[in-house]
Motif scaffolding. Structure first.
Motif, PDB file in Angstrom:
ATOM      1  N   THR A  26       0.847  -1.189   0.000  1.00  0.00           N
ATOM      2  CA  THR A  26       0.000   0.000   0.000  1.00  0.00           C
ATOM      3  C   THR A  26       0.883   1.239   0.000  1.00  0.00           C
ATOM      4  O   THR A  26       2.112   1.129   0.037  1.00  0.00           O
ATOM      5  N   TRP A  30      -2.215   6.402  -1.533  1.00  0.00           N
ATOM      6  CA  TRP A  30      -3.468   5.688  -1.798  1.00  0.00           C
ATOM      7  C   TRP A  30      -4.419   5.858  -0.611  1.00  0.00           C
ATOM      8  O   TRP A  30      -5.584   6.199  -0.789  1.00  0.00           O
ATOM      9  N   ARG A  34      -7.959   7.930  -0.898  1.00  0.00           N
ATOM     10  CA  ARG A  34      -9.236   7.197  -0.868  1.00  0.00           C
ATOM     11  C   ARG A  34      -9.991   7.329   0.443  1.00  0.00           C
ATOM     12  O   ARG A  34     -11.178   7.076   0.499  1.00  0.00           O
ATOM     13  N   CYS A 108     -21.516   0.705  13.895  1.00  0.00           N
ATOM     14  CA  CYS A 108     -21.070   2.107  14.004  1.00  0.00           C
ATOM     15  C   CYS A 108     -22.205   3.053  14.391  1.00  0.00           C
ATOM     16  O   CYS A 108     -21.948   4.194  14.791  1.00  0.00           O
ATOM     17  N   ARG A 147      -5.238  -5.408   2.761  1.00  0.00           N
ATOM     18  CA  ARG A 147      -4.983  -3.955   2.692  1.00  0.00           C
ATOM     19  C   ARG A 147      -6.257  -3.142   2.473  1.00  0.00           C
ATOM     20  O   ARG A 147      -6.285  -1.941   2.734  1.00  0.00           O
ATOM     21  N   SER A 148      -7.318  -3.794   1.954  1.00  0.00           N
ATOM     22  CA  SER A 148      -8.532  -3.023   1.670  1.00  0.00           C
ATOM     23  C   SER A 148      -9.370  -2.764   2.927  1.00  0.00           C
ATOM     24  O   SER A 148     -10.281  -1.947   2.912  1.00  0.00           O
ATOM     25  N   LEU A 182     -21.140  -6.082   4.767  1.00  0.00           N
ATOM     26  CA  LEU A 182     -20.138  -5.904   5.822  1.00  0.00           C
ATOM     27  C   LEU A 182     -20.452  -6.873   6.952  1.00  0.00           C
ATOM     28  O   LEU A 182     -21.529  -6.811   7.542  1.00  0.00           O
ATOM     29  N   MET A 205     -15.820  -6.972   3.660  1.00  0.00           N
ATOM     30  CA  MET A 205     -16.497  -5.708   3.349  1.00  0.00           C
ATOM     31  C   MET A 205     -16.519  -5.462   1.852  1.00  0.00           C
ATOM     32  O   MET A 205     -15.506  -5.632   1.172  1.00  0.00           O
ATOM     33  N   GLY A 207     -16.479  -2.500  -0.039  1.00  0.00           N
ATOM     34  CA  GLY A 207     -16.221  -1.085   0.243  1.00  0.00           C
ATOM     35  C   GLY A 207     -17.093  -0.146  -0.566  1.00  0.00           C
ATOM     36  O   GLY A 207     -17.626   0.830  -0.041  1.00  0.00           O
ATOM     37  N   ARG A 208     -17.257  -0.447  -1.857  1.00  0.00           N
ATOM     38  CA  ARG A 208     -18.042   0.463  -2.712  1.00  0.00           C
ATOM     39  C   ARG A 208     -19.507   0.489  -2.301  1.00  0.00           C
ATOM     40  O   ARG A 208     -20.152   1.525  -2.319  1.00  0.00           O
ATOM     41  N   HIS A 242     -20.530  10.033  11.598  1.00  0.00           N
ATOM     42  CA  HIS A 242     -19.648   8.904  11.878  1.00  0.00           C
ATOM     43  C   HIS A 242     -18.398   9.049  11.009  1.00  0.00           C
ATOM     44  O   HIS A 242     -18.483   9.295   9.811  1.00  0.00           O
ATOM     45  N   ASN A 245     -14.766   7.799   6.592  1.00  0.00           N
ATOM     46  CA  ASN A 245     -14.003   8.109   5.388  1.00  0.00           C
ATOM     47  C   ASN A 245     -14.294   9.560   5.007  1.00  0.00           C
ATOM     48  O   ASN A 245     -15.456   9.974   4.969  1.00  0.00           O
ATOM     49  N   ASN A 272     -11.326   4.884  11.533  1.00  0.00           N
ATOM     50  CA  ASN A 272     -12.738   4.603  11.828  1.00  0.00           C
ATOM     51  C   ASN A 272     -12.810   3.834  13.149  1.00  0.00           C
ATOM     52  O   ASN A 272     -12.381   2.678  13.222  1.00  0.00           O
ATOM     53  N   PHE A 302     -23.808   5.376  10.491  1.00  0.00           N
ATOM     54  CA  PHE A 302     -24.215   4.263   9.629  1.00  0.00           C
ATOM     55  C   PHE A 302     -23.235   3.137   9.868  1.00  0.00           C
ATOM     56  O   PHE A 302     -22.051   3.386  10.146  1.00  0.00           O
TER      57      PHE A 302
HETATM   58  N1  ACO Z   1      -3.549   0.265  -0.832  1.00  0.00           N
HETATM   59  C1  ACO Z   1      -3.368   0.186  -2.153  1.00  0.00           C
HETATM   60  N2  ACO Z   1      -4.295  -0.311  -2.979  1.00  0.00           N
HETATM   61  C2  ACO Z   1      -5.435  -0.768  -2.426  1.00  0.00           C
HETATM   62  C3  ACO Z   1      -5.666  -0.731  -1.032  1.00  0.00           C
HETATM   63  C4  ACO Z   1      -4.671  -0.181  -0.233  1.00  0.00           C
HETATM   64  N3  ACO Z   1      -4.793  -0.070   1.108  1.00  0.00           N
HETATM   65  N4  ACO Z   1      -6.899  -1.244  -0.784  1.00  0.00           N
HETATM   66  C5  ACO Z   1      -7.415  -1.602  -1.974  1.00  0.00           C
HETATM   67  N5  ACO Z   1      -6.534  -1.322  -2.964  1.00  0.00           N
HETATM   68  C6  ACO Z   1      -6.666  -1.543  -4.402  1.00  0.00           C
HETATM   69  C7  ACO Z   1      -7.638  -2.640  -4.726  1.00  0.00           C
HETATM   70  O1  ACO Z   1      -7.008  -3.891  -4.643  1.00  0.00           O
HETATM   71  C8  ACO Z   1      -8.027  -2.277  -6.131  1.00  0.00           C
HETATM   72  O2  ACO Z   1      -7.019  -2.735  -6.999  1.00  0.00           O
HETATM   73  P1  ACO Z   1      -7.399  -3.322  -8.467  1.00  0.00           P
HETATM   74  O3  ACO Z   1      -8.046  -2.156  -9.180  1.00  0.00           O
HETATM   75  O4  ACO Z   1      -6.082  -3.694  -8.989  1.00  0.00           O
HETATM   76  O5  ACO Z   1      -8.347  -4.433  -8.218  1.00  0.00           O
HETATM   77  C9  ACO Z   1      -7.989  -0.754  -6.145  1.00  0.00           C
HETATM   78  O6  ACO Z   1      -7.224  -0.374  -4.989  1.00  0.00           O
HETATM   79  C10 ACO Z   1      -9.353  -0.105  -6.073  1.00  0.00           C
HETATM   80  O7  ACO Z   1     -10.080  -0.740  -5.050  1.00  0.00           O
HETATM   81  P2  ACO Z   1     -11.545  -0.285  -4.688  1.00  0.00           P
HETATM   82  O8  ACO Z   1     -12.057  -1.138  -3.575  1.00  0.00           O
HETATM   83  O9  ACO Z   1     -12.368  -0.216  -5.915  1.00  0.00           O
HETATM   84  O10 ACO Z   1     -11.252   1.199  -4.179  1.00  0.00           O
HETATM   85  P3  ACO Z   1     -12.260   2.304  -3.732  1.00  0.00           P
HETATM   86  O11 ACO Z   1     -11.993   3.538  -4.473  1.00  0.00           O
HETATM   87  O12 ACO Z   1     -13.663   1.803  -3.678  1.00  0.00           O
HETATM   88  O13 ACO Z   1     -11.789   2.583  -2.245  1.00  0.00           O
HETATM   89  C11 ACO Z   1     -12.423   2.064   0.002  1.00  0.00           C
HETATM   90  C12 ACO Z   1     -11.840   1.536  -1.285  1.00  0.00           C
HETATM   91  C13 ACO Z   1     -11.483   3.093   0.586  1.00  0.00           C
HETATM   92  C14 ACO Z   1     -12.568   0.908   0.998  1.00  0.00           C
HETATM   93  C15 ACO Z   1     -13.784   2.706  -0.310  1.00  0.00           C
HETATM   94  O14 ACO Z   1     -14.604   1.822  -1.039  1.00  0.00           O
HETATM   95  C16 ACO Z   1     -14.483   3.100   0.934  1.00  0.00           C
HETATM   96  O15 ACO Z   1     -14.060   3.980   1.650  1.00  0.00           O
HETATM   97  N6  ACO Z   1     -15.638   2.491   1.246  1.00  0.00           N
HETATM   98  C17 ACO Z   1     -16.300   2.716   2.475  1.00  0.00           C
HETATM   99  C18 ACO Z   1     -15.826   1.677   3.410  1.00  0.00           C
HETATM  100  C19 ACO Z   1     -15.850   2.097   4.838  1.00  0.00           C
HETATM  101  O16 ACO Z   1     -15.841   3.248   5.196  1.00  0.00           O
HETATM  102  N7  ACO Z   1     -15.822   1.094   5.655  1.00  0.00           N
HETATM  103  C20 ACO Z   1     -15.714   1.318   7.032  1.00  0.00           C
HETATM  104  C21 ACO Z   1     -16.407   0.293   7.787  1.00  0.00           C
HETATM  105  S1  ACO Z   1     -18.051   0.412   7.662  1.00  0.00           S
HETATM  106  C22 ACO Z   1     -18.626   1.649   8.505  1.00  0.00           C
HETATM  107  O17 ACO Z   1     -17.997   2.305   9.283  1.00  0.00           O
HETATM  108  C23 ACO Z   1     -19.985   1.915   8.210  1.00  0.00           C
END
Ligand code: ACO
Length: 317
Positions: A26, A30, A34, A108, A147-148, A182, A205, A207-208, A242, A245, A272, A302
């Motif tokens: 990572t 990034w 994000r 959350c 890492r995600s 999730l 999760m 994420g999207r 909350h 992100n 978070n 949420f």
């Molecule tokens: N570092 C580098 N690359 C990464 C990482 C990382 N930490 N994590 C994922 N990637 C890569 C993926 O593997 C993917 O690679 P690929 O295109 O080669 O397949 C690429 O980055 C894009 O991944 P996406 O999942 O499409 O990235 P996105 O722009 O959707 O961002 C994120 C991901 C940050 C998780 C976003 O979807 C998000 O913030 N979602 C909300 C999730 C959240 O807030 N969860 C918290 C818990 S729930 C709650 O509190 C309600």
């Protein structure tokens, strides 16, 4: 109800994005781009119960009360080292309270869910002073090879003391069954009669999907509490969301066409922290002197479930 005291506690260890670069594929760029997160504080040698007790003591002290003055302790928690007894019972022993207590798990959204319970109890007259404690260690649910997910979270405890008052102007709580978006599956003890295979699965999760659901639901909830209370969006001093992100917070802020300073953030330094994020923010802002009596605050959360919750309160301290 009205809030008369706040407190919080964080673990000592700070994990920066550049430290994560050493253990994961990572980059600081990034994660920053994000999520807006630059660092998070995570549990190492501490116990969650000790952070929870510290946050509780601070909130009681801020309210000018002792643990013995509390009639009920509602504890919001997703995981801790005990499935039973409740974390509330453990903390009660640590702080010397003598009152009923139980844990809730609305992920959350737990803090605003707990406020809704407190409002109902206080209205009924069943209890007079309630301690709401949100203590979370989401870093124990994720795979540190994934890492995600592991870059997103931090651990913390936040607490408030509430008592009877007219400062809760509107509150809404919702839940929709969306297990696949999730989830964290806890491993249960095997029995001689279990035939299905079981394995310890870390947090899963989409994420999207979380992102889209969070933005849509929070906008609907905030509109709901504004309309229920008859308050115009421009009259609100702060929208305390909350902290999951920065991009989620920004999307909601842009929808309501409000200036950035009305949507405070601390996800950049804490990550978070699940249901602890809103009480931690309230305590941080209160101690910095950001609020004055009568300020209108919208709280919106949420989380897994999918649960959502929002309320409009007036600051009472
Ligand atoms: N570092 C580098 N690359 C990464 C990482 C990382 N930490 N994590 C994922 N990637 C890569 C993926 O593997 C993917 O690679 P690929 O295109 O080669 O397949 C690429 O980055 C894009 O991944 P996406 O999942 O499409 O990235 P996105 O722009 O959707 O961002 C994120 C991901 C940050 C998780 C976003 O979807 C998000 O913030 N979602 C909300 C999730 C959240 O807030 N969860 C918290 C818990 S729930 C709650 O509190 C309600």
């Amino acid at each position: 109800m009205k809030i008369i005291g706040t407190g919080r506690a964080h673990p000592a260890f700070t994990l920066t994005n550049s430290m994560l670069e050493d253990i994961l594929d990572t980059s600081n760029e990034w994660i920053m781009e994000r999520t807006g997160i630059t660092q998070r504080q995570i549990i190492t040698d501490e116990k969650l119960e000790d952070l929870a007790a510290e946050a509780a003591r601070q909130a009681l002290d801020d309210a000018g009360l002792t643990a013995k003055d509390i009639d009920l302790l509602i504890c919001s928690n997703v995981v801790n080292e005990y499935a039973t007894p409740s974390l509330g019972c453990v903390v009660e022993g640590l702080i010397g309270a003598e009152c009923p207590t139980y844990d809730i798990n609305a992920a959350c959204s737990g803090f605003v869910y707990a406020l809704s319970m407190a409002e109902a109890y206080l209205r009924s007259g069943m209890f007079r002073r309630i301690l709401i404690l949100c203590a979370e260690e989401p870093t124990r649910m994720v795979s540190w090879q994934d890492r995600s997910t592991c870059v997103l979270f931090g651990d913390a405890a936040g607490a408030v003391v509430v008592t009877a008052g007219d400062e809760m102007k509107a509150i809404r709580i919702t839940a929709t069954p969306k297990r696949d978006v999730l989830r964290y599956e806890r491993m249960l003890q095997p029995t001689p009669y279990i035939t299905k295979s079981e394995s310890d699965v870390p947090l899963v999760m989409n994420g999207r999907e979380v992102f889209k659901t969070a933005v849509t639901s929070s906008i609907a909830d905030v509109k709901g509490v504004l309309s229920d209370s008859g308050v115009d969006k421009d009259e609100v001093k702060y929208y305390i969301l909350h902290q999951a992100n920065v991009r989620i917070i920004e999307a909601i802020r842009e929808h309501f066409k409000q200036p950035a300073e009305k949507f405070p953030r601390n996800v950049d330094k804490y990550g978070n922290t699940s249901s602890a994020s809103i009480p931690v923010m309230l305590d941080e802002m209160s101690r910095k002197g950001c609020f004055k009596r009568g300020d209108k605050l919208v709280l919106s959360a949420f989380g897994a479930g999918f649960t959502t919750a929002a309320c409009l309160i007036e600051w009472a301290k």
